[in-house]
Design a protein around this motif. Structure first.
Motif, PDB file in Angstrom:
ATOM      1  N   GLU A  55      55.497  -5.454  59.883  1.00  0.00           N
ATOM      2  CA  GLU A  55      56.652  -6.002  59.166  1.00  0.00           C
ATOM      3  C   GLU A  55      56.249  -7.243  58.364  1.00  0.00           C
ATOM      4  N   LEU A  56      55.456  -8.134  58.966  1.00  0.00           N
ATOM      5  CA  LEU A  56      55.005  -9.338  58.277  1.00  0.00           C
ATOM      6  C   LEU A  56      54.084  -9.014  57.107  1.00  0.00           C
ATOM      7  N   VAL A  57      53.163  -8.072  57.316  1.00  0.00           N
ATOM      8  CA  VAL A  57      52.219  -7.712  56.263  1.00  0.00           C
ATOM      9  C   VAL A  57      52.956  -7.058  55.098  1.00  0.00           C
ATOM     10  N   ARG A  58      53.886  -6.166  55.389  1.00  0.00           N
ATOM     11  CA  ARG A  58      54.663  -5.520  54.318  1.00  0.00           C
ATOM     12  C   ARG A  58      55.432  -6.548  53.500  1.00  0.00           C
ATOM     13  N   ALA A  59      56.098  -7.476  54.175  1.00  0.00           N
ATOM     14  CA  ALA A  59      56.881  -8.492  53.475  1.00  0.00           C
ATOM     15  C   ALA A  59      55.992  -9.370  52.598  1.00  0.00           C
ATOM     16  N   ALA A  60      54.846  -9.759  53.119  1.00  0.00           N
ATOM     17  CA  ALA A  60      53.939 -10.621  52.370  1.00  0.00           C
ATOM     18  C   ALA A  60      53.360  -9.894  51.160  1.00  0.00           C
ATOM     19  N   LYS A  61      52.985  -8.640  51.334  1.00  0.00           N
ATOM     20  CA  LYS A  61      52.412  -7.885  50.217  1.00  0.00           C
ATOM     21  C   LYS A  61      53.461  -7.590  49.156  1.00  0.00           C
ATOM     22  N   ALA A  62      54.710  -7.408  49.554  1.00  0.00           N
ATOM     23  CA  ALA A  62      55.777  -7.165  48.582  1.00  0.00           C
ATOM     24  C   ALA A  62      56.045  -8.419  47.750  1.00  0.00           C
ATOM     25  N   GLN A  63      55.904  -9.598  48.349  1.00  0.00           N
ATOM     26  CA  GLN A  63      56.126 -10.840  47.612  1.00  0.00           C
ATOM     27  C   GLN A  63      54.996 -11.132  46.639  1.00  0.00           C
ATOM     28  N   VAL A  64      53.786 -10.787  47.015  1.00  0.00           N
ATOM     29  CA  VAL A  64      52.618 -11.106  46.196  1.00  0.00           C
ATOM     30  C   VAL A  64      52.539 -10.200  44.974  1.00  0.00           C
ATOM     31  N   ARG A  65      52.904  -8.972  45.103  1.00  0.00           N
ATOM     32  CA  ARG A  65      52.764  -7.984  44.033  1.00  0.00           C
ATOM     33  C   ARG A  65      53.760  -8.242  42.923  1.00  0.00           C
ATOM     34  N   LYS A  66      53.284  -8.601  41.718  1.00  0.00           N
ATOM     35  CA  LYS A  66      54.168  -8.904  40.598  1.00  0.00           C
ATOM     36  C   LYS A  66      54.741  -7.629  39.984  1.00  0.00           C
ATOM     37  N   HIS A  67      53.873  -6.666  39.765  1.00  0.00           N
ATOM     38  CA  HIS A  67      54.303  -5.414  39.142  1.00  0.00           C
ATOM     39  C   HIS A  67      53.950  -4.258  40.075  1.00  0.00           C
ATOM     40  N   PRO A  68      54.878  -3.839  40.936  1.00  0.00           N
ATOM     41  CA  PRO A  68      54.556  -2.824  41.930  1.00  0.00           C
ATOM     42  C   PRO A  68      54.170  -1.469  41.357  1.00  0.00           C
ATOM     43  N   THR A  69      54.574  -1.176  40.130  1.00  0.00           N
ATOM     44  CA  THR A  69      54.273   0.149  39.569  1.00  0.00           C
ATOM     45  C   THR A  69      53.003   0.159  38.733  1.00  0.00           C
ATOM     46  N   LYS A  70      52.419  -1.005  38.469  1.00  0.00           N
ATOM     47  CA  LYS A  70      51.224  -1.072  37.628  1.00  0.00           C
ATOM     48  C   LYS A  70      49.976  -1.244  38.475  1.00  0.00           C
ATOM     49  N   GLY A  71      48.866  -0.839  37.920  1.00  0.00           N
ATOM     50  CA  GLY A  71      47.590  -0.988  38.590  1.00  0.00           C
ATOM     51  C   GLY A  71      47.263   0.203  39.475  1.00  0.00           C
ATOM     52  N   THR A  72      46.057   0.221  39.962  1.00  0.00           N
ATOM     53  CA  THR A  72      45.606   1.301  40.827  1.00  0.00           C
ATOM     54  C   THR A  72      46.177   1.101  42.223  1.00  0.00           C
ATOM     55  N   PRO A  73      46.815   2.115  42.779  1.00  0.00           N
ATOM     56  CA  PRO A  73      47.348   1.958  44.137  1.00  0.00           C
ATOM     57  C   PRO A  73      46.211   1.836  45.150  1.00  0.00           C
ATOM     58  N   ASN A  74      46.497   1.180  46.234  1.00  0.00           N
ATOM     59  CA  ASN A  74      45.509   0.983  47.282  1.00  0.00           C
ATOM     60  C   ASN A  74      45.140   2.325  47.914  1.00  0.00           C
ATOM     61  N   THR A  75      43.880   2.496  48.243  1.00  0.00           N
ATOM     62  CA  THR A  75      43.424   3.743  48.868  1.00  0.00           C
ATOM     63  C   THR A  75      44.013   3.889  50.266  1.00  0.00           C
ATOM     64  N   LEU A  76      44.074   2.794  50.999  1.00  0.00           N
ATOM     65  CA  LEU A  76      44.620   2.806  52.352  1.00  0.00           C
ATOM     66  C   LEU A  76      46.074   2.351  52.326  1.00  0.00           C
ATOM     67  N   SER A  77      46.898   2.994  53.115  1.00  0.00           N
ATOM     68  CA  SER A  77      48.283   2.543  53.247  1.00  0.00           C
ATOM     69  C   SER A  77      48.296   1.218  54.000  1.00  0.00           C
ATOM     70  N   ILE A  78      49.432   0.535  53.976  1.00  0.00           N
ATOM     71  CA  ILE A  78      49.539  -0.749  54.672  1.00  0.00           C
ATOM     72  C   ILE A  78      49.331  -0.544  56.167  1.00  0.00           C
ATOM     73  N   GLU A  79      49.838   0.565  56.702  1.00  0.00           N
ATOM     74  CA  GLU A  79      49.644   0.865  58.122  1.00  0.00           C
ATOM     75  C   GLU A  79      48.162   1.019  58.454  1.00  0.00           C
ATOM     76  N   ASP A  80      47.438   1.728  57.575  1.00  0.00           N
ATOM     77  CA  ASP A  80      46.007   1.921  57.799  1.00  0.00           C
ATOM     78  C   ASP A  80      45.229   0.617  57.632  1.00  0.00           C
ATOM     79  N   GLN A  81      45.650  -0.226  56.700  1.00  0.00           N
ATOM     80  CA  GLN A  81      44.975  -1.515  56.526  1.00  0.00           C
ATOM     81  C   GLN A  81      45.110  -2.367  57.780  1.00  0.00           C
ATOM     82  N   LEU A  82      46.314  -2.385  58.345  1.00  0.00           N
ATOM     83  CA  LEU A  82      46.519  -3.142  59.583  1.00  0.00           C
ATOM     84  C   LEU A  82      45.746  -2.503  60.733  1.00  0.00           C
ATOM     85  N   LEU A  83      45.717  -1.189  60.780  1.00  0.00           N
ATOM     86  CA  LEU A  83      44.982  -0.485  61.826  1.00  0.00           C
ATOM     87  C   LEU A  83      43.486  -0.784  61.739  1.00  0.00           C
TER      88      LEU A  83
END
Length: 130
Positions: free
Chosen positions: A30-58
């Motif tokens: 929950e904390l990681v998702r909230a922080a990453k959502a705040q940092v991302r200026k343009h959520p639809t632009k750029g290359t999406p991350n290869t790993l999901s947020i769940e996998d990054q935390l894992l």
């Protein structure tokens, strides 16, 4: 093992595999998702991350738990080692800045009274006939 496989494990196996309770993992997520959502200026632009947020935390939790080489984690998750390194660094920074998950500092450790336990072992030499 990726998150989609680990998420189906029961609580005991989940804790055995990750080293933390599922509730703690969910709070971290929950904390990681909230922080990453705040940092991302343009959520639809750029290359999406290869790993999901769940996998990054894992990956981060597995790195802490087993202290495996990042190259081995990269092979397990099917990504490059730099992706694993970036995921670990970003996730650690987010969790540290949140101040929800931290170890006690030096001052807290100094205030604890040490409790010593003494064990005496008899290691005297005995002559053996040869």
């Amino acid at each position: 093992m990726k998150w989609n496989v680990i998420s189906m494990l029961d609580e005991k196996k989940f804790r055995h595999y990750t080293g933390i309770y599922r509730a703690v993992y969910e709070k971290m997520l929950e904390l990681v998702r909230a922080a990453k959502a705040q940092v991302r200026k343009h959520p639809t632009k750029g290359t999406p991350n290869t790993l999901s947020i769940e996998d990054q935390l894992l990956v981060t939790v597995m790195f802490w738990r087993e202290y495996r080489d990042q190259q081995h984690l990269a092979v397990d998750f099917g990504v490059h080692q730099s992706t694993i390194s970036r995921a670990i660094n970003e996730t650690e920074a987010i969790l540290i800045q949140s101040r929800h998950f931290s170890l006690p500092g030096r001052k807290a450790l100094r205030t604890l009274t040490p409790q010593y336990e003494v064990v005496i072992v008899d290691v005297t030499e005995t002559p053996v006939e040869r």
